[in-house]
Design a protein around this motif. Structure first.
Motif, PDB file in Angstrom:
ATOM      1  N   HIS A 105       0.827  -1.199   0.000  1.00 50.10           N
ATOM      2  CA  HIS A 105       0.000   0.000   0.000  1.00 50.10           C
ATOM      3  C   HIS A 105       0.860   1.248   0.000  1.00 50.10           C
ATOM      4  N   ASP A 106       0.288   2.331  -0.409  1.00 50.19           N
ATOM      5  CA  ASP A 106       0.998   3.607  -0.500  1.00 50.19           C
ATOM      6  C   ASP A 106       1.203   4.176   0.897  1.00 50.19           C
ATOM      7  N   LEU A 107       2.468   4.241   1.326  1.00 53.17           N
ATOM      8  CA  LEU A 107       2.745   4.746   2.670  1.00 53.17           C
ATOM      9  C   LEU A 107       2.459   6.230   2.788  1.00 53.17           C
ATOM     10  N   LYS A 108       2.283   6.915   1.648  1.00 53.89           N
ATOM     11  CA  LYS A 108       1.966   8.348   1.679  1.00 53.89           C
ATOM     12  C   LYS A 108       0.463   8.588   1.519  1.00 53.89           C
ATOM     13  N   ALA A 109      -0.286   7.530   1.652  1.00 55.32           N
ATOM     14  CA  ALA A 109      -1.735   7.657   1.510  1.00 55.32           C
ATOM     15  C   ALA A 109      -2.289   8.589   2.580  1.00 55.32           C
ATOM     16  N   PRO A 110      -3.377   9.281   2.296  1.00 55.04           N
ATOM     17  CA  PRO A 110      -3.962  10.193   3.291  1.00 55.04           C
ATOM     18  C   PRO A 110      -4.433   9.447   4.527  1.00 55.04           C
TER      19      PRO A 110
ATOM     20  N   VAL B  16       7.049  -2.369   7.953  1.00 57.60           N
ATOM     21  CA  VAL B  16       6.899  -1.365   9.006  1.00 57.60           C
ATOM     22  C   VAL B  16       7.960  -0.303   8.750  1.00 57.60           C
ATOM     23  N   ALA B  17       7.540   0.936   8.627  1.00 65.23           N
ATOM     24  CA  ALA B  17       8.448   2.055   8.390  1.00 65.23           C
ATOM     25  C   ALA B  17       8.064   3.203   9.304  1.00 65.23           C
ATOM     26  N   ARG B  18       9.027   4.074   9.591  1.00 66.68           N
ATOM     27  CA  ARG B  18       8.796   5.214  10.497  1.00 66.68           C
ATOM     28  C   ARG B  18       8.877   6.514   9.702  1.00 66.68           C
ATOM     29  N   ARG B  19       7.837   7.321   9.815  1.00 63.72           N
ATOM     30  CA  ARG B  19       7.819   8.607   9.134  1.00 63.72           C
ATOM     31  C   ARG B  19       8.655   9.628   9.891  1.00 63.72           C
ATOM     32  N   ASP B  20       8.912  10.749   9.265  1.00 65.31           N
ATOM     33  CA  ASP B  20       9.717  11.798   9.886  1.00 65.31           C
ATOM     34  C   ASP B  20       9.063  12.370  11.135  1.00 65.31           C
ATOM     35  N   ASP B  21       7.737  12.294  11.197  1.00 69.66           N
ATOM     36  CA  ASP B  21       7.044  12.820  12.375  1.00 69.66           C
ATOM     37  C   ASP B  21       6.955  11.805  13.511  1.00 69.66           C
ATOM     38  N   GLY B  22       7.594  10.642  13.343  1.00 67.10           N
ATOM     39  CA  GLY B  22       7.620   9.638  14.409  1.00 67.10           C
ATOM     40  C   GLY B  22       6.498   8.636  14.362  1.00 67.10           C
ATOM     41  N   VAL B  23       5.562   8.780  13.439  1.00 58.11           N
ATOM     42  CA  VAL B  23       4.456   7.838  13.318  1.00 58.11           C
ATOM     43  C   VAL B  23       4.916   6.633  12.485  1.00 58.11           C
ATOM     44  N   TYR B  24       4.491   5.455  12.896  1.00 59.34           N
ATOM     45  CA  TYR B  24       4.843   4.233  12.190  1.00 59.34           C
ATOM     46  C   TYR B  24       3.743   3.853  11.204  1.00 59.34           C
TER      47      TYR B  24
END
Length: 429
Positions: free
Chosen positions: A4-9, A115-123
């Motif tokens: 799935h698109d990790l940049k999805a809204p 599992v990836a971590r975004r820059d804002d700390g959300v997984y």
């Protein structure tokens, strides 16, 4: 398997403060504490809860540690045989009763693919059933994903069947003929004994695993060690933590009420022993000349445990039966370093040399160069990432019913404290 698109809204994902990956005893223990604290979370399990206990243990499997050591959160063993050793079906009943004691938000048949971590700390937790996000992730998937076999196993003549511990449920799973069991950890010696009890022809390649007394001076050795505080010693207190983590468990058995396993006695009674396997080619199998050393080292460990118990009994002035004399009942006449498997009647190899975890889906910088999690009692330096259920996560009991609940409480307490922090301060942690 969809990605799935990790940049999805945000509307395209399901957010929880905590995502727990794995519904074995570790993941479900974490869920128990999170439920008690009222923390919103989800447990994602790729199979069904306690899949390994139900489907990846052989028929005669039983606990090696006494039933009283089963201490899952809010659900200690309450049966009428605390010093016995539960059989496979009884273990399943125990863990299922634990799961039924609370209402875990469990999603079964959901495989985590990334599992990836975004820059804002959300997984971002990508699965084959949709995309999730979380402020905290607890990895409780265990360390038994990939059965270990050495590279040279591929060079063995294909007419000789190769099985792994996970493939074995009962003696009938092994082809007729002599079976060479490789490995003398708890699984190896127990499966060797299982085959012998069934009247099967078996040989054993002996590795460097240590052994332990069972009943000693009137009590199970694990009872003494627990009372002595041995199981409370943390990994940080070990002289060489990495060596401790890598150690094979002491072998003994809980079968038929529990007993010691002295490989010398088996050899005296006809079991063919070899040293560690070093290579295979065609029908040739090679062994290191380390059989006698491995047996001596196992006895050294055995006697060391007896000495510790003796010292404790003397120090505390405990009235206990006298120690049984130790006897070396067999020694190899020579070291066998090479055999022709076909000439020896060997038709199968049963690999019992362990498993490795699979973290290919984990895209977070919390693993070392060898792929092992980097943590302090399950808490990673990467904020919001946690591990549970690994051997020696904190103590000897961390990967067992004895200590997994205490580790789960520690990890979930850490999460609960973070959730109570102001948002800005928490994201900077």
């Amino acid at each position: 398997m969809p990605v799935h698109d990790l940049k999805a809204p945000e509307a395209a994902r399901t957010h929880r403060p905590v995502v727990v990956i794995g519904a074995g005893q570790a993941g479900m223990s974490a869920s128990w504490y999170l439920c008690r604290a009222g923390v919103d979370h989800v447990v994602l399990e790729r199979n069904e809860r306690f899949h390994a206990w139900k489907n990846q243990r052989w028929d005669s499997f039983c606990l090696v540690t006494p039933n009283w050591q089963c201490r899952l959160p809010g659900h200690p063993y309450r049966g009428d045989d605390p010093h016995g050793f539960m059989l496979k079906d009884e273990i399943v009943d125990y863990v299922e009763a634990f799961a039924d004691s609370f209402d875990a938000p469990l999603r079964e048949d959901v495989t985590v693919t990334r599992v990836a971590r975004r820059d804002d700390g959300v997984y971002e937790v990508d699965t084959d059933a949709g995309l999730w996000s979380a402020d905290h992730v607890i990895v409780a998937s265990g360390g038994y994903d990939r059965p270990v076999t050495p590279p040279y196993a591929a060079d063995l003549d294909p007419s000789i069947a190769q099985l792994h511990t996970r493939d074995y449920a009962r003696p009938e799973d092994v082809p007729p003929g002599r079976c060479l069991v490789v490995g003398t950890g708890q699984s190896g010696v127990q499966l060797m004994e299982d085959l012998r009890i069934a009247g099967r022809d078996v040989a054993l390649a002996v590795g460097p695993a240590p052994r332990s007394p069972r009943l000693y001076r009137g009590r199970d050795a694990t009872d003494w060690l627990f009372e002595m505080g041995y199981y409370d010693r943390t990994i940080a207190e070990q002289p060489d933590p990495k060596a401790t983590e890598a150690k094979t468990n002491h072998y003994m058995s809980g079968r038929d009420g529990g007993h010691e396993i002295d490989l010398r006695a088996f050899a005296r009674d006809g079991l063919q022993l070899y040293g560690s396997v070093t290579g295979m080619e065609g029908t040739t199998i090679r062994f290191a000349p380390d059989l006698e050393r491995n047996l001596d080292d196992a006895d050294k460990s055995y006697l060391g445990i007896r000495d510790m118990i003796d010292a404790y009994i003397a120090q505390q002035g405990i009235d206990a039966p006298a120690a049984e004399p130790f006897e070396t009942v067999w020694r190899p006449e020579r070291e066998i370093t090479e055999i022709d498997a076909r000439a020896e009647g060997i038709t199968s190899i049963l690999w019992c040399i362990g498993f490795r975890p699979n973290y290919d889906w984990l895209r977070v910088g919390c693993l070392d160069d060898t792929g092992r999690p980097v943590h302090r009692r399950g808490v990673c330096d990467v904020a919001g990432m946690y591990f549970l259920g690994l051997g020696w996560l904190h103590t000897w009991g961390s990967g067992r019913f004895l200590g997994v609940g205490e580790d789960a409480e520690h990890v979930t307490d850490h999460i609960i404290r973070r959730l109570a922090e102001p948002e800005k301060r928490r994201l900077k942690a």
